[in-house]
Design a protein around this motif. Structure first.
Motif, PDB file in Angstrom:
ATOM      1  N   THR A  75      18.220 -23.981  -1.029  1.00  0.00           N
ATOM      2  CA  THR A  75      16.994 -24.737  -0.801  1.00  0.00           C
ATOM      3  C   THR A  75      15.828 -24.034  -1.475  1.00  0.00           C
ATOM      4  OG1 THR A  75      17.859 -25.517   1.314  1.00  0.00           O
ATOM      5  CG2 THR A  75      15.485 -25.708   0.979  1.00  0.00           C
ATOM      6  N   LEU A  76      15.015 -24.814  -2.162  1.00  0.00           N
ATOM      7  CA  LEU A  76      13.796 -24.315  -2.783  1.00  0.00           C
ATOM      8  C   LEU A  76      12.720 -25.336  -2.479  1.00  0.00           C
ATOM      9  CD1 LEU A  76      12.593 -22.101  -4.661  1.00  0.00           C
ATOM     10  CD2 LEU A  76      13.123 -23.628  -6.577  1.00  0.00           C
ATOM     11  N   ASP A  77      11.682 -24.908  -1.766  1.00  0.00           N
ATOM     12  CA  ASP A  77      10.594 -25.805  -1.367  1.00  0.00           C
ATOM     13  C   ASP A  77      11.124 -27.063  -0.676  1.00  0.00           C
ATOM     14  OD1 ASP A  77       7.938 -26.534  -1.035  1.00  0.00           O
ATOM     15  OD2 ASP A  77       7.900 -27.636  -2.934  1.00  0.00           O
ATOM     16  N   ASP A  78      12.017 -26.870   0.262  1.00  0.00           N
ATOM     17  CA  ASP A  78      12.603 -27.932   1.089  1.00  0.00           C
ATOM     18  C   ASP A  78      13.461 -28.929   0.315  1.00  0.00           C
ATOM     19  OD1 ASP A  78      11.465 -26.895   3.421  1.00  0.00           O
ATOM     20  OD2 ASP A  78       9.614 -28.038   3.137  1.00  0.00           O
ATOM     21  N   TYR A  81      19.124 -27.661  -4.056  1.00  0.00           N
ATOM     22  CA  TYR A  81      19.522 -27.391  -5.442  1.00  0.00           C
ATOM     23  C   TYR A  81      20.911 -26.767  -5.433  1.00  0.00           C
ATOM     24  CZ  TYR A  81      14.639 -27.730  -7.067  1.00  0.00           C
ATOM     25  OH  TYR A  81      13.379 -28.165  -7.385  1.00  0.00           O
ATOM     26  N   ILE A 125      10.815 -16.783  -4.347  1.00  0.00           N
ATOM     27  CA  ILE A 125      11.311 -18.006  -3.718  1.00  0.00           C
ATOM     28  C   ILE A 125      10.389 -18.407  -2.559  1.00  0.00           C
ATOM     29  CG2 ILE A 125      13.193 -18.971  -2.321  1.00  0.00           C
ATOM     30  CD1 ILE A 125      15.097 -17.281  -4.121  1.00  0.00           C
ATOM     31  N   ASP A 126       9.957 -17.440  -1.770  1.00  0.00           N
ATOM     32  CA  ASP A 126       9.071 -17.727  -0.637  1.00  0.00           C
ATOM     33  C   ASP A 126       7.736 -18.322  -1.110  1.00  0.00           C
ATOM     34  OD1 ASP A 126      10.961 -16.826   1.140  1.00  0.00           O
ATOM     35  OD2 ASP A 126      10.041 -14.836   1.386  1.00  0.00           O
ATOM     36  N   MET A 127       7.318 -18.018  -2.327  1.00  0.00           N
ATOM     37  CA  MET A 127       6.065 -18.557  -2.854  1.00  0.00           C
ATOM     38  C   MET A 127       6.148 -20.059  -3.119  1.00  0.00           C
ATOM     39  SD  MET A 127       4.882 -15.627  -5.514  1.00  0.00           S
ATOM     40  CE  MET A 127       4.966 -13.904  -5.053  1.00  0.00           C
ATOM     41  N   PHE A 128       7.355 -20.621  -3.184  1.00  0.00           N
ATOM     42  CA  PHE A 128       7.524 -22.063  -3.406  1.00  0.00           C
ATOM     43  C   PHE A 128       7.296 -22.859  -2.128  1.00  0.00           C
ATOM     44  CE2 PHE A 128       9.434 -20.656  -7.292  1.00  0.00           C
ATOM     45  CZ  PHE A 128       9.232 -21.700  -8.183  1.00  0.00           C
ATOM     46  N   ASP A 129       7.335 -22.198  -0.972  1.00  0.00           N
ATOM     47  CA  ASP A 129       7.136 -22.907   0.303  1.00  0.00           C
ATOM     48  C   ASP A 129       5.674 -23.212   0.555  1.00  0.00           C
ATOM     49  OD1 ASP A 129       9.829 -22.928   0.803  1.00  0.00           O
ATOM     50  OD2 ASP A 129       9.794 -21.018   1.861  1.00  0.00           O
TER      51      ASP A 129
END
Length: 129
Positions: A75-78, A81, A125-129
């Protein structure tokens, strides 16, 4: 191009469009790109096949040693993938990558994160949330 419709037509003619490229002072970077699979005659390609094609292309360059994990759901930004972890060794320097791919119609959306420190990938990855 002054006309937005003309711009969109030109973009639709491209096989690859880089939507974003960001680089930190430390040399870490993120690329977001879209590949027009229909123009590549690959519209039936799955996410896993696309990842395998990218990895084989990287190996064929022959400039570095490459190790990959297995493609897995991520999962990337909900959004869901398919992703793979990649480790490259170039002239004794190790780079860590995580490739996320998502097929949307005739396009493959790709997010590639490259870092000098494997732990930093999770922070990106956390920055995409």
């Amino acid at each position: 191009l002054a006309d937005r419709n003309e711009f969109e037509k030109k973009v639709a003619e491209l096989t690859t469009v880089y939507d974003m490229v960001a680089t930190s002072a430390e040399g870490n970077h993120v690329q977001v790109l879209h590949e027009h699979l229909a123009l590549l005659k690959a519209e039936d390609m799955t996410e896993e096949e696309y990842i395998n094609s990218v990895v084989e292309g990287m190996k064929s360059v022959g400039l570095y040693d490459i190790t990959t994990g297995e493609p897995t759901p991520a999962t990337l930004d909900d959004a869901l993938y398919t992703s793979v972890d990649i480790e490259l060794v170039i002239s004794g320097i190790t780079q860590y990558q995580k490739l996320f791919v998502k097929k949307i119609g005739d396009y493959m959306c790709c997010v590639l994160i490259t870092c000098q420190n494997a732990a930093y990938i999770e922070e990106v990855i956390d920055m995409f949330d």
